[in-house]
Design a protein around this motif. Structure first.
Motif, PDB file in Angstrom:
ATOM      1  N   VAL A   1      60.619 -58.367 -51.042  1.00  0.00           N
ATOM      2  CA  VAL A   1      61.261 -59.456 -50.309  1.00  0.00           C
ATOM      3  C   VAL A   1      62.762 -59.257 -50.454  1.00  0.00           C
ATOM      4  O   VAL A   1      63.276 -59.135 -51.574  1.00  0.00           O
ATOM      5  CB  VAL A   1      60.840 -60.842 -50.830  1.00  0.00           C
ATOM      6  N   ALA A   2      63.434 -59.190 -49.305  1.00  0.00           N
ATOM      7  CA  ALA A   2      64.893 -59.033 -49.288  1.00  0.00           C
ATOM      8  C   ALA A   2      65.518 -60.289 -48.688  1.00  0.00           C
ATOM      9  O   ALA A   2      64.948 -60.902 -47.779  1.00  0.00           O
ATOM     10  CB  ALA A   2      65.288 -57.811 -48.464  1.00  0.00           C
ATOM     11  N   ASP A   3      66.668 -60.658 -49.210  1.00  0.00           N
ATOM     12  CA  ASP A   3      67.354 -61.852 -48.708  1.00  0.00           C
ATOM     13  C   ASP A   3      68.098 -61.542 -47.400  1.00  0.00           C
ATOM     14  O   ASP A   3      67.982 -60.453 -46.854  1.00  0.00           O
ATOM     15  CB  ASP A   3      68.290 -62.424 -49.778  1.00  0.00           C
ATOM     16  N   LYS A   4      68.868 -62.522 -46.938  1.00  0.00           N
ATOM     17  CA  LYS A   4      69.592 -62.378 -45.662  1.00  0.00           C
ATOM     18  C   LYS A   4      70.574 -61.217 -45.674  1.00  0.00           C
ATOM     19  O   LYS A   4      70.918 -60.676 -44.635  1.00  0.00           O
ATOM     20  CB  LYS A   4      70.360 -63.669 -45.362  1.00  0.00           C
ATOM     21  N   ASN A   5      71.019 -60.827 -46.866  1.00  0.00           N
ATOM     22  CA  ASN A   5      71.976 -59.725 -47.010  1.00  0.00           C
ATOM     23  C   ASN A   5      71.276 -58.383 -47.258  1.00  0.00           C
ATOM     24  O   ASN A   5      71.932 -57.408 -47.633  1.00  0.00           O
ATOM     25  CB  ASN A   5      72.952 -60.016 -48.149  1.00  0.00           C
ATOM     26  N   ASN A   6      69.953 -58.371 -47.080  1.00  0.00           N
ATOM     27  CA  ASN A   6      69.136 -57.164 -47.275  1.00  0.00           C
ATOM     28  C   ASN A   6      69.124 -56.661 -48.713  1.00  0.00           C
ATOM     29  O   ASN A   6      68.965 -55.462 -48.957  1.00  0.00           O
ATOM     30  CB  ASN A   6      69.556 -56.048 -46.314  1.00  0.00           C
ATOM     31  N   ILE A   7      69.270 -57.574 -49.662  1.00  0.00           N
ATOM     32  CA  ILE A   7      69.174 -57.247 -51.087  1.00  0.00           C
ATOM     33  C   ILE A   7      67.796 -57.682 -51.578  1.00  0.00           C
ATOM     34  O   ILE A   7      67.350 -58.805 -51.310  1.00  0.00           O
ATOM     35  CB  ILE A   7      70.279 -57.959 -51.905  1.00  0.00           C
ATOM     36  N   ILE A   8      67.110 -56.807 -52.298  1.00  0.00           N
ATOM     37  CA  ILE A   8      65.756 -57.100 -52.776  1.00  0.00           C
ATOM     38  C   ILE A   8      65.811 -58.180 -53.855  1.00  0.00           C
ATOM     39  O   ILE A   8      66.550 -58.062 -54.834  1.00  0.00           O
ATOM     40  CB  ILE A   8      65.084 -55.829 -53.324  1.00  0.00           C
ATOM     41  N   ILE A   9      65.018 -59.239 -53.649  1.00  0.00           N
ATOM     42  CA  ILE A   9      64.979 -60.339 -54.615  1.00  0.00           C
ATOM     43  C   ILE A   9      63.649 -60.402 -55.366  1.00  0.00           C
ATOM     44  O   ILE A   9      63.563 -61.055 -56.398  1.00  0.00           O
ATOM     45  CB  ILE A   9      65.291 -61.699 -53.946  1.00  0.00           C
ATOM     46  N   SER A  10      62.616 -59.724 -54.846  1.00  0.00           N
ATOM     47  CA  SER A  10      61.345 -59.670 -55.573  1.00  0.00           C
ATOM     48  C   SER A  10      60.513 -58.512 -55.046  1.00  0.00           C
ATOM     49  O   SER A  10      60.752 -57.998 -53.960  1.00  0.00           O
ATOM     50  CB  SER A  10      60.563 -60.987 -55.457  1.00  0.00           C
ATOM     51  N   GLY A  11      59.529 -58.127 -55.853  1.00  0.00           N
ATOM     52  CA  GLY A  11      58.644 -57.046 -55.463  1.00  0.00           C
ATOM     53  C   GLY A  11      57.286 -57.210 -56.118  1.00  0.00           C
ATOM     54  O   GLY A  11      57.165 -57.854 -57.160  1.00  0.00           O
ATOM     55  N   SER A  12      56.266 -56.656 -55.488  1.00  0.00           N
ATOM     56  CA  SER A  12      54.918 -56.709 -56.040  1.00  0.00           C
ATOM     57  C   SER A  12      54.109 -55.563 -55.455  1.00  0.00           C
ATOM     58  O   SER A  12      54.557 -54.899 -54.522  1.00  0.00           O
ATOM     59  CB  SER A  12      54.239 -58.046 -55.709  1.00  0.00           C
ATOM     60  N   TYR A  13      52.939 -55.325 -55.996  1.00  0.00           N
ATOM     61  CA  TYR A  13      52.059 -54.285 -55.476  1.00  0.00           C
ATOM     62  C   TYR A  13      50.626 -54.780 -55.528  1.00  0.00           C
ATOM     63  O   TYR A  13      50.284 -55.685 -56.289  1.00  0.00           O
ATOM     64  CB  TYR A  13      52.227 -52.975 -56.270  1.00  0.00           C
ATOM     65  N   LEU A  14      49.794 -54.149 -54.705  1.00  0.00           N
ATOM     66  CA  LEU A  14      48.404 -54.537 -54.611  1.00  0.00           C
ATOM     67  C   LEU A  14      47.581 -53.289 -54.332  1.00  0.00           C
ATOM     68  O   LEU A  14      47.923 -52.508 -53.453  1.00  0.00           O
ATOM     69  CB  LEU A  14      48.219 -55.547 -53.472  1.00  0.00           C
ATOM     70  N   GLY A  15      46.508 -53.109 -55.088  1.00  0.00           N
ATOM     71  CA  GLY A  15      45.593 -51.998 -54.836  1.00  0.00           C
ATOM     72  C   GLY A  15      45.385 -51.120 -56.053  1.00  0.00           C
ATOM     73  O   GLY A  15      46.268 -50.947 -56.872  1.00  0.00           O
ATOM     74  N   ASP A  16      44.198 -50.569 -56.122  1.00  0.00           N
ATOM     75  CA  ASP A  16      43.830 -49.713 -57.252  1.00  0.00           C
ATOM     76  C   ASP A  16      44.545 -48.371 -57.222  1.00  0.00           C
ATOM     77  O   ASP A  16      44.645 -47.709 -58.240  1.00  0.00           O
ATOM     78  CB  ASP A  16      42.316 -49.480 -57.252  1.00  0.00           C
ATOM     79  N   GLY A  17      45.044 -47.955 -56.075  1.00  0.00           N
ATOM     80  CA  GLY A  17      45.700 -46.659 -55.957  1.00  0.00           C
ATOM     81  C   GLY A  17      47.174 -46.669 -56.271  1.00  0.00           C
ATOM     82  O   GLY A  17      47.845 -45.651 -56.123  1.00  0.00           O
ATOM     83  N   CYS A  18      47.712 -47.792 -56.708  1.00  0.00           N
ATOM     84  CA  CYS A  18      49.152 -47.882 -56.979  1.00  0.00           C
ATOM     85  C   CYS A  18      49.546 -47.258 -58.316  1.00  0.00           C
ATOM     86  O   CYS A  18      50.708 -46.933 -58.501  1.00  0.00           O
ATOM     87  CB  CYS A  18      49.616 -49.336 -56.944  1.00  0.00           C
ATOM     88  N   GLY A  19      48.628 -47.147 -59.226  1.00  0.00           N
ATOM     89  CA  GLY A  19      48.944 -46.665 -60.572  1.00  0.00           C
ATOM     90  C   GLY A  19      49.210 -45.227 -60.692  1.00  0.00           C
ATOM     91  O   GLY A  19      49.110 -44.409 -59.868  1.00  0.00           O
TER      92      GLY A  19
END
Length: 108
Positions: free
Chosen positions: A90-108
């Motif tokens: 998730v990036a704010d109005k200034n295109n700066i990342i404010i949060s992140g997450s991942y989903l799925g067994d293949g991410c590791g």
């Protein structure tokens, strides 16, 4: 060495590797908080060679989807076409990342 000791060592090694991969993806996601989304886009949208199996690799880029929120923030979702993995930023109005997450067994 007895078979029991070897078995215990193998199980311990496997568990250590799994925990290490989980920490690695968590660290990867958190390392981009506060950075411009363009850095993530460059990383995921630039085609690169990656392993997709034990003896197989392909050159590919992740697919990107964007969803704009009413408050001006944008959700960027990157899907790996060969593994069960989606990484969300998730990036704010200034295109700066404010949060992140991942989903799925293949991410590791």
């Amino acid at each position: 060495m007895s078979l029991r000791i070897v078995s215990v060592l193998l199980i311990f090694s496997f568990l250590s590797a799994c925990v290490s991969q989980i920490a690695t993806i968590d660290e990867h996601v958190s390392s981009y908080i506060g950075k411009p989304i363009s850095q993530v886009q460059e990383l995921y949208l630039t085609p690169q060679r990656a392993s997709i199996g034990f003896f197989e690799s392909k050159v590919f880029a992740w697919s990107e989807e964007q969803k704009k929120f009413e408050n001006g923030d944008t959700l960027y979702s990157y899907t790996n076409p060969y593994k069960d993995c989606v990484i969300n930023w998730v990036a704010d109005k200034n295109n700066i990342i404010i949060s992140g997450s991942y989903l799925g067994d293949g991410c590791g």
